[in-house]
Design a protein around this motif. Structure first.
Motif, PDB file in Angstrom:
ATOM      1  N   VAL A  77     -40.238  70.370 -32.872  1.00  0.00           N
ATOM      2  CA  VAL A  77     -39.977  71.229 -31.719  1.00  0.00           C
ATOM      3  C   VAL A  77     -38.736  70.764 -30.966  1.00  0.00           C
ATOM      4  CG1 VAL A  77     -40.903  72.029 -29.507  1.00  0.00           C
ATOM      5  CG2 VAL A  77     -42.398  71.872 -31.497  1.00  0.00           C
ATOM      6  N   GLY A  78     -38.444  69.460 -30.992  1.00  0.00           N
ATOM      7  CA  GLY A  78     -37.334  68.915 -30.227  1.00  0.00           C
ATOM      8  C   GLY A  78     -35.996  68.952 -30.925  1.00  0.00           C
ATOM      9  N   LEU A 103     -29.749  81.274 -23.048  1.00  0.00           N
ATOM     10  CA  LEU A 103     -29.837  80.149 -23.981  1.00  0.00           C
ATOM     11  C   LEU A 103     -30.694  80.629 -25.149  1.00  0.00           C
ATOM     12  CD1 LEU A 103     -30.708  78.903 -20.843  1.00  0.00           C
ATOM     13  CD2 LEU A 103     -29.824  76.876 -22.003  1.00  0.00           C
ATOM     14  N   ASP A 104     -30.111  80.669 -26.327  1.00  0.00           N
ATOM     15  CA  ASP A 104     -30.788  81.230 -27.491  1.00  0.00           C
ATOM     16  C   ASP A 104     -31.087  80.135 -28.498  1.00  0.00           C
ATOM     17  OD1 ASP A 104     -30.420  83.688 -26.290  1.00  0.00           O
ATOM     18  OD2 ASP A 104     -28.554  84.096 -27.358  1.00  0.00           O
ATOM     19  N   CYS A 105     -32.349  80.091 -28.953  1.00  0.00           N
ATOM     20  CA  CYS A 105     -32.748  79.101 -29.945  1.00  0.00           C
ATOM     21  C   CYS A 105     -33.917  79.637 -30.755  1.00  0.00           C
ATOM     22  CB  CYS A 105     -33.083  77.769 -29.288  1.00  0.00           C
ATOM     23  SG  CYS A 105     -34.764  77.628 -28.670  1.00  0.00           S
ATOM     24  N   PRO A 106     -34.169  79.080 -31.949  1.00  0.00           N
ATOM     25  CA  PRO A 106     -35.226  79.592 -32.814  1.00  0.00           C
ATOM     26  C   PRO A 106     -36.594  78.945 -32.612  1.00  0.00           C
ATOM     27  CG  PRO A 106     -33.891  78.043 -34.044  1.00  0.00           C
ATOM     28  CD  PRO A 106     -33.288  78.121 -32.675  1.00  0.00           C
ATOM     29  N   ARG A 107     -36.765  78.071 -31.616  1.00  0.00           N
ATOM     30  CA  ARG A 107     -38.033  77.387 -31.388  1.00  0.00           C
ATOM     31  C   ARG A 107     -38.782  78.075 -30.244  1.00  0.00           C
ATOM     32  NH1 ARG A 107     -36.949  75.503 -35.611  1.00  0.00           N
ATOM     33  NH2 ARG A 107     -36.682  73.286 -36.156  1.00  0.00           N
ATOM     34  N   LEU A 108     -39.771  78.894 -30.571  1.00  0.00           N
ATOM     35  CA  LEU A 108     -40.505  79.628 -29.550  1.00  0.00           C
ATOM     36  C   LEU A 108     -41.184  78.709 -28.543  1.00  0.00           C
ATOM     37  CD1 LEU A 108     -41.369  82.321 -28.397  1.00  0.00           C
ATOM     38  CD2 LEU A 108     -43.272  82.354 -30.037  1.00  0.00           C
ATOM     39  N   PRO A 109     -41.817  77.582 -28.933  1.00  0.00           N
ATOM     40  CA  PRO A 109     -42.421  76.703 -27.915  1.00  0.00           C
ATOM     41  C   PRO A 109     -41.401  76.213 -26.889  1.00  0.00           C
ATOM     42  CG  PRO A 109     -43.252  76.138 -30.085  1.00  0.00           C
ATOM     43  CD  PRO A 109     -42.136  77.113 -30.306  1.00  0.00           C
TER      44      PRO A 109
END
Length: 251
Positions: A77-78, A103-109
């Motif tokens: 996740v990190g 801020l766009d990232c692929p980790r939903l949590p």
């Protein structure tokens, strides 16, 4: 109150460490914008940070690594690629910072926690950020319907190391905190890391709608393109951003 000086080294020590993370393979793209055009996009109690009558909008892509509470990185996740759109701010205490528009990232949590804890505008996306020697490639598209299909495809190439980056590079990269609006108040969160090792960089291809989706219109190629292999970062406890006059900084 006058804004604090622009410095390549952190002006304050972060204690205790609330969050730690590594920012690796960081590409900074920047465009000049009129302060009045972005002032309404900043949280209450902050105003645009200005250099020579101009403020800037940044599109920043990098690899987030070893993110975690305190000094404990979270597995899986990190670590993720991220691309963000950011503006530059000053609060009533003169503290310079960053305001994130997206801020766009692929980790939903990570998206959910950042929203809930800090009010940061993270969005779940399909994002790939690859580095092959001096060649950089980004492909991202926001998953949520609310993102309006915002996307970015870019290719860039890293150039030589900058031994003396100069005052504009420091103004755009040496940011020692962030301003964010959450639970009805504007917070300032300080950050500490070593000075950025910076390189020249060149954009070879850019097709993006992230800036317009973030409420900022620009034209033409970025006026500043910089790359850094990265730094290790610590965030500390924050506090309210003192209200100041509705103006812009001058530097």
């Amino acid at each position: 109150m006058l804004p604090e000086p622009v410095t390549a080294r952190a002006p304050r020590t972060v204690r205790p460490t609330l969050l730690s993370q590594d920012w690796r393979d960081v590409l900074f793209l920047h465009w000049p914008v009129h302060p009045a055009a972005v002032a309404p996009l900043l949280p209450a109690g902050t105003f645009p940070d200005v250099r020579n009558g101009t403020t800037w909008v940044g599109l920043v892509a990098f690899s987030m690594q070893r993110l975690g509470p305190g000094r404990t990185p979270l597995p899986y996740v990190g670590t993720f690629p991220e691309v963000n759109v950011r503006l530059y701010s000053v609060d009533g205490r003169g503290r310079r910072g960053v305001v994130f528009r997206s801020l766009d990232c692929p980790r939903l949590p990570a998206v959910l926690v950042a929203h809930a804890a800090l009010g940061l505008p993270y969005r779940w996306s399909r994002t790939r950020w690859t580095v092959d020697g001096d060649a950089l490639h980004l492909a991202t598209r926001v998953r949520r319907a609310g993102g309006g299909g915002a996307r970015c495809v870019l290719r860039a190439r890293v150039g030589p190391r900058l031994e003396r980056p100069g005052p504009l590079a420091d103004f755009l990269t040496a940011r020692w905190g962030l301003h964010t609006r959450t639970a009805g108040r504007t917070l300032y969160l300080p950050v500490e890391h070593p000075p950025w090792p910076l390189h020249q960089a060149q954009v070879e291809h850019l097709d993006e709608t992230l800036l317009r989706a973030a409420g900022v219109d620009v034209s033409g190629p970025p006026a500043s393109v910089l790359f850094s292999p990265g730094v290790s970062v610590r965030f500390g406890p924050g506090g309210a951003a003192a209200s100041g006059p509705n103006r812009v900084s001058s530097w």
